[in-house]
Design an enzyme around this catalytic site. Sequence first.
Site, PDB file in Angstrom:
ATOM      1  N   ASN A  38      31.760  75.388  67.988  1.00  0.00           N
ATOM      2  CA  ASN A  38      31.385  76.838  68.020  1.00  0.00           C
ATOM      3  C   ASN A  38      29.859  76.992  67.660  1.00  0.00           C
ATOM      4  O   ASN A  38      29.322  78.227  67.570  1.00  0.00           O
ATOM      5  CB  ASN A  38      32.414  77.510  67.175  1.00  0.00           C
TER       6      ASN A  38
ATOM      7  N   ARG B 118      27.079  80.437  55.419  1.00  0.00           N
ATOM      8  CA  ARG B 118      27.801  80.515  54.499  1.00  0.00           C
ATOM      9  C   ARG B 118      27.290  81.411  53.423  1.00  0.00           C
ATOM     10  O   ARG B 118      26.159  81.504  53.276  1.00  0.00           O
ATOM     11  CB  ARG B 118      28.278  79.042  53.673  1.00  0.00           C
TER      12      ARG B 118
ATOM     13  N   GLN C  11      36.306  84.773  50.889  1.00  0.00           N
ATOM     14  CA  GLN C  11      36.538  85.404  52.263  1.00  0.00           C
ATOM     15  C   GLN C  11      38.117  85.279  52.120  1.00  0.00           C
ATOM     16  O   GLN C  11      38.749  84.229  51.553  1.00  0.00           O
ATOM     17  CB  GLN C  11      36.231  84.692  53.315  1.00  0.00           C
TER      18      GLN C  11
ATOM     19  N   HIS D  96      34.120  87.257  59.249  1.00  0.00           N
ATOM     20  CA  HIS D  96      33.710  85.932  59.659  1.00  0.00           C
ATOM     21  C   HIS D  96      34.250  85.853  61.159  1.00  0.00           C
ATOM     22  O   HIS D  96      35.190  85.040  61.377  1.00  0.00           O
ATOM     23  CB  HIS D  96      34.236  84.801  58.780  1.00  0.00           C
TER      24      HIS D  96
HETATM   25  P1  NAI Z   1      24.502  70.272  61.205  1.00  0.00           P
HETATM   26  O1  NAI Z   1      24.875  69.260  60.447  1.00  0.00           O
HETATM   27  O2  NAI Z   1      24.351  69.932  62.867  1.00  0.00           O
HETATM   28  O3  NAI Z   1      23.037  70.844  60.750  1.00  0.00           O
HETATM   29  C1  NAI Z   1      22.801  71.303  59.465  1.00  0.00           C
HETATM   30  C2  NAI Z   1      21.289  71.234  59.054  1.00  0.00           C
HETATM   31  O4  NAI Z   1      21.043  71.740  57.896  1.00  0.00           O
HETATM   32  C3  NAI Z   1      21.050  69.537  59.201  1.00  0.00           C
HETATM   33  O5  NAI Z   1      19.932  69.394  59.901  1.00  0.00           O
HETATM   34  C4  NAI Z   1      20.853  69.390  57.601  1.00  0.00           C
HETATM   35  O6  NAI Z   1      19.751  68.530  57.148  1.00  0.00           O
HETATM   36  C5  NAI Z   1      20.122  70.969  57.263  1.00  0.00           C
HETATM   37  N1  NAI Z   1      20.143  71.136  55.629  1.00  0.00           N
HETATM   38  C6  NAI Z   1      21.028  70.642  54.746  1.00  0.00           C
HETATM   39  N2  NAI Z   1      20.757  71.214  53.522  1.00  0.00           N
HETATM   40  C7  NAI Z   1      19.557  71.867  53.929  1.00  0.00           C
HETATM   41  C8  NAI Z   1      18.745  72.388  52.835  1.00  0.00           C
HETATM   42  N3  NAI Z   1      18.763  72.519  51.522  1.00  0.00           N
HETATM   43  N4  NAI Z   1      17.626  72.951  53.441  1.00  0.00           N
HETATM   44  C9  NAI Z   1      17.303  72.952  54.697  1.00  0.00           C
HETATM   45  N5  NAI Z   1      18.111  72.256  55.543  1.00  0.00           N
HETATM   46  C10 NAI Z   1      19.196  71.837  55.126  1.00  0.00           C
HETATM   47  O7  NAI Z   1      25.411  71.551  61.270  1.00  0.00           O
HETATM   48  P2  NAI Z   1      25.519  72.991  62.156  1.00  0.00           P
HETATM   49  O8  NAI Z   1      26.656  72.337  63.234  1.00  0.00           O
HETATM   50  O9  NAI Z   1      24.269  73.601  62.692  1.00  0.00           O
HETATM   51  O10 NAI Z   1      26.254  74.001  61.205  1.00  0.00           O
HETATM   52  C11 NAI Z   1      25.576  74.400  60.160  1.00  0.00           C
HETATM   53  C12 NAI Z   1      26.568  75.134  59.300  1.00  0.00           C
HETATM   54  O11 NAI Z   1      26.697  76.598  59.991  1.00  0.00           O
HETATM   55  C13 NAI Z   1      27.887  74.725  59.063  1.00  0.00           C
HETATM   56  O12 NAI Z   1      27.829  73.757  57.936  1.00  0.00           O
HETATM   57  C14 NAI Z   1      28.727  76.019  58.699  1.00  0.00           C
HETATM   58  O13 NAI Z   1      28.639  76.179  57.222  1.00  0.00           O
HETATM   59  C15 NAI Z   1      27.860  76.980  59.382  1.00  0.00           C
HETATM   60  N6  NAI Z   1      28.744  77.654  60.540  1.00  0.00           N
HETATM   61  C16 NAI Z   1      29.189  79.013  60.744  1.00  0.00           C
HETATM   62  C17 NAI Z   1      29.889  79.208  61.622  1.00  0.00           C
HETATM   63  C18 NAI Z   1      30.452  80.683  61.701  1.00  0.00           C
HETATM   64  O14 NAI Z   1      31.449  81.089  62.289  1.00  0.00           O
HETATM   65  N7  NAI Z   1      29.780  81.636  61.041  1.00  0.00           N
HETATM   66  C19 NAI Z   1      30.575  78.202  62.852  1.00  0.00           C
HETATM   67  C20 NAI Z   1      29.941  77.209  62.572  1.00  0.00           C
HETATM   68  C21 NAI Z   1      29.210  76.534  61.514  1.00  0.00           C
END
Ligand code: NAI
Length: 365
Positions: free
Chosen positions: A115, A255, A284, A308
């Site tokens: 997603n 989040r 949530q 959400h």
């Molecule tokens: P991803 O793993 O591809 O990217 C996350 C990035 O955040 C990584 O590059 C990581 O190094 C970076 N990161 C981690 N800690 C950090 C910090 N302290 N400062 C800066 N960067 C940091 O994950 P993706 O697919 O991009 O998803 C990210 C998040 O989005 C998920 O973990 C989830 O919480 C949220 N999400 C929300 C959705 C929604 O429906 N609103 C649906 C899908 C994901």
Amino acid sequence: MSKVLAVLFKGGEYNTAKLLGSAENALGLRSFIESNGRTLFATADKEATLDEHIKDAEVIITTPFNPAYISKERIESAKNLKLLVTAGVGSDHIDLDYINKSGRKISVLEVTGSNTSSVAEHALLTILALVKNFIPAHKVATEELGWDIAKISRDAYDLEGKVVATIGAGRIGYKILERLAPFKPGELLYYDYQGLSPELEAKVGAKRIDTIEELVSKADIVTINAPLHAGTKGLVNKELLSKFKPGALLVNTARGAICDAQAVADAVKSGQLRGYGGDVWFPQPAPADHPWRSFTNKFGGGNAMTPHVSGANLDAQARYSLGVKNILTSYFTGKKDYRPQDIILLDGEYATKSYGNDKKVKDVK
Ligand code: NAI
């Protein structure tokens, strides 16, 4: 017979056959799971029913949209637990650090990428809604039956020329940068301990900034796209908000707990932020008196919150239901030939660098 427990969201009066993600439809996987010799118990009750059925579950499927908080106590009570599958992306509702330290060989997988476009589009929508003062304008047209141009225009701008920054430039963060680039922003900036390659930076014209404080001080619009983990919980607090450019916009589809909810609401009320929007909350469902349900800026706008929903549209549900089926197939056949990018914990060990740069990560490729 071993049990698969699925804790999803309630379809109820809105349930349709297409709404695969509802507890009633159980991701369309009931006959698949039963034909693999398991029983399936699906529910939307993430409290008493979960506590009762977790005790003998071998596999638990959860979703971030109606998150069953899989706490230390719940993991301890789940003596047969081997696999946790997140129907979607983001597994912070599971106490990953506890599993990691417990020595139990529990794996946690999610449907990476399922997603990410859905969320990137929603983040862009939220940015535009705030920049353009769209929600108050819609209310003038349909609720107030008015025509007050000045009421809206006094707080409406263009995205073109503005500096936009992302905290986290992984799959979603990068897709947002890609979608922003055609709007001709002033600059695109990012902060992430995992840097982008020079090729990817050049493709969208993004520049890496070394500290989060510098990042937020330069941006007209900040978007949060990092997972929730110990290093991001409460990251956007009163102190960091004081470093933002006065009048900046903040969009969070990552989040809710990455932000201090009251500090964000106060920042919008005081004008330190012009607005805040997103679809993620903590907890949530959010209580009726959660500060994000009611804050506004001094012009009566600046609130672009939704429940959400961004990663739970019908296209996304179809993709993550299929992804859960693929993960279960790997598990049921005993091959465990999971897609490496789906693995958060493998037998209790971290297999991703995204949940904090302090983690010991097992190479699963
Ligand atoms: P991803 O793993 O591809 O990217 C996350 C990035 O955040 C990584 O590059 C990581 O190094 C970076 N990161 C981690 N800690 C950090 C910090 N302290 N400062 C800066 N960067 C940091 O994950 P993706 O697919 O991009 O998803 C990210 C998040 O989005 C998920 O973990 C989830 O919480 C949220 N999400 C929300 C959705 C929604 O429906 N609103 C649906 C899908 C994901």
